[in-house]
Design an enzyme around this catalytic site. Structure first.
Site, PDB file in Angstrom:
ATOM      1  N   GLY A 270       0.812  -1.209   0.000  1.00 36.73           N
ATOM      2  CA  GLY A 270       0.000   0.000   0.000  1.00 36.73           C
ATOM      3  C   GLY A 270       0.843   1.256   0.000  1.00 36.73           C
ATOM      4  O   GLY A 270       2.059   1.228   0.175  1.00 36.73           O
ATOM      5  N   ASN A 271       0.126   2.358  -0.197  1.00 36.34           N
ATOM      6  CA  ASN A 271       0.790   3.650  -0.354  1.00 36.34           C
ATOM      7  C   ASN A 271       1.476   4.091   0.930  1.00 36.34           C
ATOM      8  O   ASN A 271       2.574   4.637   0.902  1.00 36.34           O
ATOM      9  CB  ASN A 271      -0.242   4.701  -0.754  1.00 36.34           C
ATOM     10  CG  ASN A 271      -0.799   4.414  -2.132  1.00 36.34           C
ATOM     11  OD1 ASN A 271      -0.056   4.021  -3.039  1.00 36.34           O
ATOM     12  ND2 ASN A 271      -2.094   4.583  -2.293  1.00 36.34           N
ATOM     13  N   GLU A 293       7.529  -9.746   3.189  1.00 35.75           N
ATOM     14  CA  GLU A 293       6.898 -10.493   2.093  1.00 35.75           C
ATOM     15  C   GLU A 293       7.216  -9.892   0.744  1.00 35.75           C
ATOM     16  O   GLU A 293       7.490 -10.597  -0.210  1.00 35.75           O
ATOM     17  CB  GLU A 293       5.381 -10.493   2.265  1.00 35.75           C
ATOM     18  CG  GLU A 293       4.937 -11.101   3.530  1.00 35.75           C
ATOM     19  CD  GLU A 293       3.800 -10.331   4.114  1.00 35.75           C
ATOM     20  OE1 GLU A 293       3.981  -9.154   4.459  1.00 35.75           O
ATOM     21  OE2 GLU A 293       2.716 -10.902   4.224  1.00 35.75           O
ATOM     22  N   ASN A 383      -8.808  -5.670   0.242  1.00 30.88           N
ATOM     23  CA  ASN A 383      -7.830  -6.569  -0.384  1.00 30.88           C
ATOM     24  C   ASN A 383      -7.782  -7.928   0.323  1.00 30.88           C
ATOM     25  O   ASN A 383      -7.749  -8.960  -0.322  1.00 30.88           O
ATOM     26  CB  ASN A 383      -6.425  -5.964  -0.327  1.00 30.88           C
ATOM     27  CG  ASN A 383      -6.357  -4.595  -0.977  1.00 30.88           C
ATOM     28  OD1 ASN A 383      -6.952  -4.372  -2.025  1.00 30.88           O
ATOM     29  ND2 ASN A 383      -5.658  -3.677  -0.349  1.00 30.88           N
TER      30      ASN A 383
END
Ligand code: 0RQ
Length: 505
Positions: A270-271, A293, A383
């Site tokens: 994510g951002n 990850e 998500n």
């Protein structure tokens, strides 16, 4: 031709994506490579989707169950979702078409901790795996597979599937050969042994993936890059979040709880997570490590400038600029990055042993520290939990970050009660918004609530939260974790009714 395929059994089975897709029949469970937009098969899913659409036009049913490592890209999740071709999808996903169908209620989605997927498959929880489709960089003369830009669950899919389709992608950098560590020591309970990984650099496996050539039914050559949307530019809000984190890490060093090299970092997707990584290079750290990850653009920057000296992950998750940078300086990165299977990158035993610092984004947190990472208004999946739970539960520190408001201030990221809980108050140690940082360690629920309200809430919502908490402390059935149950989710309901969590007056 076939300069990436050096084994006869594979060249003998070369065919088109259309021919390969014929091996997949309605109702099958198909396990595919792919993790956060990297290393997913680029052409067979599209050919399969076209066959599904033809069958649907002829009035026939054609749906499959799809298992992956994590999210993929439009060429996999997007095309299969558009073709209405999935009964069930697991685990993490981020494709807008797929997300829409899941939230419309047109298909099933199972959101699973990423460390659980391979073992649950082995336990038989997902039934038989009919076909595996796995992207690789190439095939060696010995018939071993050179893994691609993600490892994910590929080892498990290759071992479990009845039939295997291999995509050999010549766009993936051949220089990745040797950057993987595939561990073959996992066994099922009660025969498990300790995993002998004690530093992020340890190699415990082999650089190639084994495959039983008798199971290979098709080999398809492709030539397409991983496709990832660029990250949002770092803005003032995410810079402030990064600054709060840096100040906190410095104070932990001063308090003697962390050394100057910190502990292995895990950084979510994510951002915000990307921006926080960019912020770390401002912190003046050198020689850090990551056990994480995904290697996203921000992590690559840190490896380039020496902030991070070694990173272990299961996948790349790079924008096209990030891929260009990786290819330009591949020799530098080869020595500093190792990709492992996600059952190892996310293994609770290893995360606990290494003492990872887990840095993840969130949708909302409640005043007690319960965190919602997945479901907007408790029902609309964004998500998925991904690996955030693996790291938050087992890390040395678990940090969750988010802007204090969303949708132009109409939603508060800090709420009386989380509308869905992925990480319980027992797993959450630090909450950060642009407003400040709440250190929840060593505090009771009521103490935590006051710290969260004072430090993380947006000023527009702070008095509302204080009012709720004060009244709950007086009127709640129990006074340990005070709540007004009739009101606890009223902010979410108000947003649904009026489009704003704030009352009209
Ligand atoms: O939506 O783009 O439509 O406006 O959520 O929000 O603020 O850009 O933050 O990109 O860091 O994502 C939790 C989704 C945060 C991510 C989540 C809306 C917001 C925007 C994105 P728009 P931001 P990020 C290991 C770790 C779970 C998996 C994980 C995530 C969009 O971090 O998926 O951690 N985490 N894996 O407007 C309504 C709210 C909202 C909201 C944000 N309270 N209500 N919408 N949004 N808060 C890696 C892997 O597992 C692979």
């Amino acid at each position: 031709m076939h300069e990436r395929i050096h084994h006869r059994a594979f060249t003998d089975r070369l065919m088109s994506a259309e021919q390969a897709a014929e091996f997949i029949k309605p109702g099958m469970t198909v396990a595919m490579s792919g993790f956060t937009g990297a290393g997913y098969p680029k052409s067979v899913p599209g050919a399969l989707a076209a066959q599904m659409e033809r069958q649907h036009a002829a009035g026939k049913d054609f749906k499959i169950n799809v298992l992956t490592g994590a999210s993929t890209a439009p060429e996999l999740d997007g095309v299969l979702a558009k073709a209405e071709g999935m009964n069930l999808r697991l685990p993490y996903m981020s494709d807008p078409e797929l997300r829409r169908r899941i939230n419309d209620g047109n298909m099933e989605y199972m959101d699973i901790h990423l460390s659980h997927v391979a073992q649950h498959a082995w336990f038989g929880f997902y039934g038989k795996i009919d076909v595996a489709i796995v992207e690789v960089v190439g095939v060696t003369a010995e018939g071993d597979l050179i893994p691609s830009s993600s490892v994910g669950n590929n080892k498990t899919w290759l071992e479990m599937a009845d039939k295997i389709i291999i995509e050999v992608n010549s766009q993936q950098s051949a220089a990745m050969e040797g950057m993987h560590d595939i561990y073959y020591g996992t066994a099922l309970p009660p025969h498990r042994k300790p995993i002998d990984l004690t530093t992020v650099r340890d190699r415990i496996g082999q650089q190639y993936m084994d495959v039983d050539v008798n199971k290979i039914v098709a080999v398809v050559e492709t030539d397409a890059p991983d496709r990832l949307s660029p990250f949002a530019p770092v803005d003032e809000t995410s810079e402030k979040i990064a600054d709060h984190l840096l100040t906190f890490l410095d104070s932990e060093i001063r308090a003697g709880r962390l050394s100057e090299k910190l502990l292995p970092l895990q950084s979510g997707v994510g951002n915000i997570a990307n921006a926080v990584l960019a912020g770390l290079s401002r912190g003046g750290y050198k020689g850090l490590t990551a056990y994480t990850e995904v290697i996203q653009d921000g992590m690559l920057e840190l490896i380039k400038d020496g902030t991070i000296e070694f990173a272990s992950a299961t996948s790349f998750s790079l924008s096209s600029e990030g891929i260009e940078e990786f290819n330009r300086n591949v020799d530098h990165y080869r020595k500093r990055i190792l990709l492992r299977a996600q059952e190892i990158s996310n293994h609770p035993e290893i995360i606990r042993r290494l003492g990872c610092i887990a840095l993840n984004g969130m949708i909302e947190a409640d005043i007690y520290g319960n965190v919602n990472s997945t479901n907007v208004l408790g029902s609309h999946v964004m998500n998925g939990i991904g690996g955030s739970g693996d790291f938050a539960r087992n890390g040395y520190l678990s940090v969750f970050m988010s802007p204090s408001t969303a949708k132009g201030g109409k939603i508060s990221g800090i709420v009386p009660m989380a509308s869905h809980v992925d990480h319980t108050e027992h797993d959450t140690m630090i909450l950060i918004t642009e407003q400040g940082l709440a250190d929840l360690r060593g505090h009771s629920p009521k103490q935590r609530a006051q710290i969260v309200i004072d430090n993380c809430a947006h000023p527009e919502y702070r008095p509302m939260l204080q009012d709720y908490f004060d009244r709950a402390c007086k009127e709640s059935y129990g006074k340990h974790t005070p709540h007004l149950l009739g009101e606890a989710l009223s902010w979410h309901e108000r947003f649904r009714q009026t489009g704003d969590m704030r009352p009209a007056n």
